[in-house]
Design an enzyme around this catalytic site. Structure first.
Site, PDB file in Angstrom:
ATOM      1  N   ASN A 182      17.691  -4.486  31.354  1.00 37.43           N
ATOM      2  CA  ASN A 182      18.603  -5.294  32.162  1.00 37.43           C
ATOM      3  C   ASN A 182      20.043  -4.804  32.138  1.00 37.43           C
ATOM      4  OD1 ASN A 182      17.198  -7.348  33.559  1.00 37.43           O
ATOM      5  ND2 ASN A 182      16.827  -8.427  31.653  1.00 37.43           N
ATOM      6  N   SER A 214      18.420  -8.681  40.199  1.00 39.78           N
ATOM      7  CA  SER A 214      18.991  -9.969  40.596  1.00 39.78           C
ATOM      8  C   SER A 214      20.508  -9.941  40.662  1.00 39.78           C
ATOM      9  CB  SER A 214      18.531 -11.065  39.637  1.00 39.78           C
ATOM     10  OG  SER A 214      18.950 -10.778  38.303  1.00 39.78           O
ATOM     11  N   ASN A 225      20.907  -3.725  36.049  1.00 39.60           N
ATOM     12  CA  ASN A 225      21.628  -4.784  36.740  1.00 39.60           C
ATOM     13  C   ASN A 225      23.046  -4.342  37.085  1.00 39.60           C
ATOM     14  OD1 ASN A 225      20.396  -7.645  37.143  1.00 39.60           O
ATOM     15  ND2 ASN A 225      19.521  -6.955  35.214  1.00 39.60           N
ATOM     16  N   LYS A 236      14.278  -6.722  26.247  1.00 37.54           N
ATOM     17  CA  LYS A 236      14.504  -6.919  27.691  1.00 37.54           C
ATOM     18  C   LYS A 236      15.879  -6.410  28.102  1.00 37.54           C
ATOM     19  CE  LYS A 236      13.333  -8.482  31.769  1.00 37.54           C
ATOM     20  NZ  LYS A 236      13.524  -9.870  32.197  1.00 37.54           N
ATOM     21  N   ASN A 262      17.345 -14.126  31.649  1.00 33.86           N
ATOM     22  CA  ASN A 262      17.752 -12.874  31.032  1.00 33.86           C
ATOM     23  C   ASN A 262      18.918 -13.087  30.069  1.00 33.86           C
ATOM     24  OD1 ASN A 262      15.911 -11.163  32.398  1.00 33.86           O
ATOM     25  ND2 ASN A 262      17.214 -11.157  34.212  1.00 33.86           N
TER      26      ASN A 262
END
Length: 322
Positions: A202, A268, A206, A198, A109
Site C-alpha cells: 500500500n 483507492s 497508493n 499489507k 488499510n
C-alpha cells in the site's frame, strides 16, 4: 455452515470494499444488511451490483438497505468498509447497529486503525482487523468494478476475548464467513504483523499512483518507477523489523511478481485524489512513520512521499472548499 449457524451481518460503508464483500456474502445466503446513506434511494430501487472479472456479473435485489444505522437490526458481525478518514464519525453508527457482543471487523488499510477506534467503542464489542487483497473500485452509485483477487486475512485486536485460543477462534469464525462466500481467507495470530505486510504494497503503490498519475502496469513497466517501488517496499520491511515484526525473506520481490500478474489497477488513493476526497495519509503514512521513529528507524523515501501527498491533499481540500 448451516442456516442456523449463519449470523446476521451488517455492512458499514457500502463502497467498493463493503459493497463487494457484502454482495458476496449475501449471494452465499447470509443475512446481510447494508448502511447506505447518500445513495440510499438509488440503491434501494436498483439494488447492489458487482461487475467481477472473477465471479461474473453479480446483482443483489431486493437488498436490505438502510439510511440510518439506528434502523438496522442488531448485527452479530459488522464489516466496516469505509475509509479510515471517517472512523471517528463511524463509531456511533457501529454502536447503534451492533448486537450484544458483536464482532466489528475493520476492512481498512494502514496501521493502528484499531487503536484509534477502540476507545470509541463499548468494551463488550470484539474488534478485529481485516486485510483485503483485492483490486476493486466503485464505478458508480451501487456499482462495484472487481478486477481481481479478493482474499481477506483476519486477526483479533481487542475485546472480551483475552486468551489467544479464544481470540483465534473468533478470527477463524470470521474466516469461515468469507470462505463460505467462496473467498480465500486466513486467520492471523498477529494483527500488527498482518498490517505491516499489507503496508509493503500500500505505501508505494497508493502514493506513487497519485504523484505519477499512473496505474500499476505503467509503474511496473518503467525501470525507474519499479526501482523506486522496490526501495520503498524495503523501507517498510526495515521499519517492520525494527518494530519487532519480521517479514518473510524476499517478500518485496514476491509482491512485485504478484503485481506483474495483476490487471492494470488504480489504487483507492488515486480515486480519492481525483475526486478531491481526503487521502488516508494518517493510517498509511503517518502511523508507520511514527512507529518507526519511536524505535529510531528513519524512512526517508516514505517521509518524502508522505510530504508530497500532504501537499496534494491540502490543495485538493482548498479547491474543494471553493
Amino acid at each position: 455452515m448451516s442456516n442456523l449457524q449463519r449470523p446476521r451481518i451488517g455492512i458499514i460503508g457500502t463502497g467498493a470494499i463493503g459493497g463487494f464483500y457484502g454482495v458476496m456474502l449475501a449471494r452465499a445466503g447470509f443475512d446481510v444488511h447494508f448502511l447506505v446513506r447518500s445513495e440510499f434511494a438509488l440503491v434501494s430501487a436498483q439494488g447492489l451490483q458487482v461487475d467481477s472479472a472473477v465471479h461474473g456479473p453479480l446483482h443483489v435485489q431486493p437488498v436490505q438497505v438502510y439510511q440510518h444505522a439506528a434502523d438496522m437490526p442488531p448485527c452479530d458481525w459488522l464489516l466496516v468498509g469505509a475509509k479510515t478518514t471517517s472512523n471517528s464519525a463511524l463509531a456511533p453508527l457501529i454502536v447503534q447497529a451492533a448486537a450484544p457482543g458483536a464482532k466489528v471487523l475493520l476492512l481498512q488499510n494502514g496501521l493502528a486503525v484499531e487503536e484509534a477506534l477502540r476507545p470509541l467503542l463499548p468494551e463488550s464489542l470484539h474488534l478485529l482487523g481485516g486485510l483485503c487483497f483485492i483490486c476493486a473500485h466503485r464505478a458508480a452509485p451501487g456499482v462495484v468494478q472487481h478486477q481481481s483477487l479478493g482474499a481477506v486475512n483476519v486477526a483479533y485486536h481487542s475485546g472480551p476475548a483475552t486468551d489467544q485460543v479464544a481470540r483465534m477462534a473468533i478470527a477463524e469464525a470470521g474466516v469461515a464467513l468469507f470462505r463460505a462466500a467462496g473467498l480465500d481467507s486466513t486467520g492471523m495470530p498477529s494483527l500488527e504483523l498482518a498490517r505491516w505486510q499489507k503496508l509493503v504494497w500500500n505505501v508505494p503503490y497508493n502514493g506513487l499512483s497519485v504523484l505519477l498519475n499512473a496505474g500499476t502496469r505503467e509503474l511496473m513497466a518503467n525501470a525507474d518507477s519499479r526501482g523506486l517501488i522496490h526501495s520503498i517496499m524495503q523501507e517498510v520491511i526495515t521499519a517492520a523489523a525494527a518494530c519487532g515484526h519480521l517479514l518473510p525473506p524476499g517478500y518485496a520481490d514476491k509482491l512485485l511478481a504478484t503485481t506483474d500478474r495483476m490487471p492494470d489497477y488504480l489504487p483507492s488513493m488515486y480515486h480519492d485524489a481525483v475526486l478531491r476526497r481526503p487521502l488516508e495519509l494518517s493510517a498509511i503514512y503517518a502511523a508507520p512513520l511514527a512507529a518507526a521513529a519511536l524505535v529510531g528507524c528513519q524512512l526517508p523515501r516514505i517521509e518524502a512521499l508522505q510530504q508530497a501527498l500532504a501537499f496534494i491533499d491540502s490543495r485538493n481540500q482548498q479547491l474543494g472548499a471553493l
